[in-house]
Design a protein around this motif. Structure first.
Motif, short mmCIF file in Angstrom:
data_model
loop_
_atom_site.label_atom_id
_atom_site.label_comp_id
_atom_site.label_asym_id
_atom_site.label_seq_id
_atom_site.Cartn_x
_atom_site.Cartn_y
_atom_site.Cartn_z
N ASP A 10 0.82 -1.21 0.00
CA ASP A 10 0.00 0.00 0.00
C ASP A 10 0.85 1.26 0.00
O ASP A 10 0.37 2.33 -0.32
N PHE A 11 2.11 1.12 0.41
CA PHE A 11 3.01 2.27 0.46
C PHE A 11 4.32 1.86 -0.19
O PHE A 11 4.90 0.84 0.16
N GLN A 12 4.76 2.65 -1.14
CA GLN A 12 6.01 2.37 -1.81
C GLN A 12 6.89 3.61 -1.75
O GLN A 12 6.40 4.74 -1.74
N VAL A 17 12.97 -0.31 -3.06
CA VAL A 17 12.23 -1.08 -4.06
C VAL A 17 12.20 -2.53 -3.57
O VAL A 17 13.25 -3.16 -3.41
N LEU A 18 11.00 -3.02 -3.29
CA LEU A 18 10.84 -4.35 -2.71
C LEU A 18 10.43 -5.36 -3.77
O LEU A 18 9.46 -5.16 -4.49
N CYS A 46 2.87 -3.75 3.42
CA CYS A 46 3.76 -2.58 3.55
C CYS A 46 2.87 -1.35 3.52
O CYS A 46 2.19 -1.10 2.52
N VAL A 47 2.86 -0.61 4.62
CA VAL A 47 1.90 0.48 4.79
C VAL A 47 2.59 1.79 5.13
O VAL A 47 3.79 1.83 5.41
N GLY A 48 1.79 2.86 5.18
CA GLY A 48 2.26 4.18 5.57
C GLY A 48 1.99 4.45 7.04
O GLY A 48 1.48 3.60 7.76
N HIS A 49 2.33 5.68 7.45
CA HIS A 49 2.16 6.09 8.85
C HIS A 49 0.74 5.89 9.37
O HIS A 49 0.53 5.39 10.47
N GLU A 50 -0.24 6.32 8.59
CA GLU A 50 -1.62 6.33 9.06
C GLU A 50 -2.12 4.93 9.43
O GLU A 50 -2.67 4.72 10.51
#
Length: 161
Positions: A10-12, A17-18, A46-50
């Motif tokens: 969800d977050f890149q 680079v995964l 894989c996510v962001g802060h929120e």
């Protein structure tokens, strides 16, 4: 032992680079190192802060994002003999926190991300560093050896300028 991986990105970030194959190899290496023999499945987001903040508050009552959250499967171990593939659980990795910590610890983003993968996988397999000093030492020693096997230095060594 084979690993089935569900990966949600969800977050890149361009600096990290995964690749699915890399993530799978890292988790398989950790599981094999601790002696896992059953075929397993794992989910990694894989996510962001929120999203990390929301989950950390809901499940750990901590009002901030965190580097990795582990959600072990609640199936009993006896089910591993019945199931073809045993679900070990899910990891939620907050990419912005990993990037920030990597910079603070003078590590490359992939170096710290790999550490968080290994750390999270060990949590899913029942290892815990918060219950006692002995447990923390055991988990850290495993992380160091697994990361060495993957070609990385001890993540707990402070780098000098």
């Amino acid at each position: 032992m084979k690993l089935s991986l569900t990966l949600q990105q969800d977050f890149q970030a361009p600096e990290l680079v995964l690749k699915r194959a890399y993530i799978k190899k890292t988790v398989e290496t950790a599981l094999r190192y601790i002696g896992t023999q059953s075929d397993c499945e794992i989910g990694i987001a894989c996510v962001g802060h929120e999203e990390s903040h929301k989950l950390n508050l809901e499940y750990r009552k901590k009002d901030k994002p965190t580097n990795v959250l582990s959600f072990p499967s609640d199936l009993p171990d006896e089910m591993a003999e019945i199931l073809d593939v045993f679900p070990i659980g899910d990891l939620v990795i907050c990419i912005p926190v990993v990037l920030q910590e990597a910079a603070e610890q003078q590590k490359t983003p992939i170096e710290h991300f790999t550490h968080m993968l290994v750390h999270g996988a060990l949590h899913l397999m029942g290892y815990d560093h918060e219950t006692s000093d002995e447990d923390a030492e055991e988990m850290e020693a495993l992380e160091i050896q697994i990361l060495k096997k993957l070609g990385f230095e001890n993540p707990y060594t402070v780098k000098e300028d």
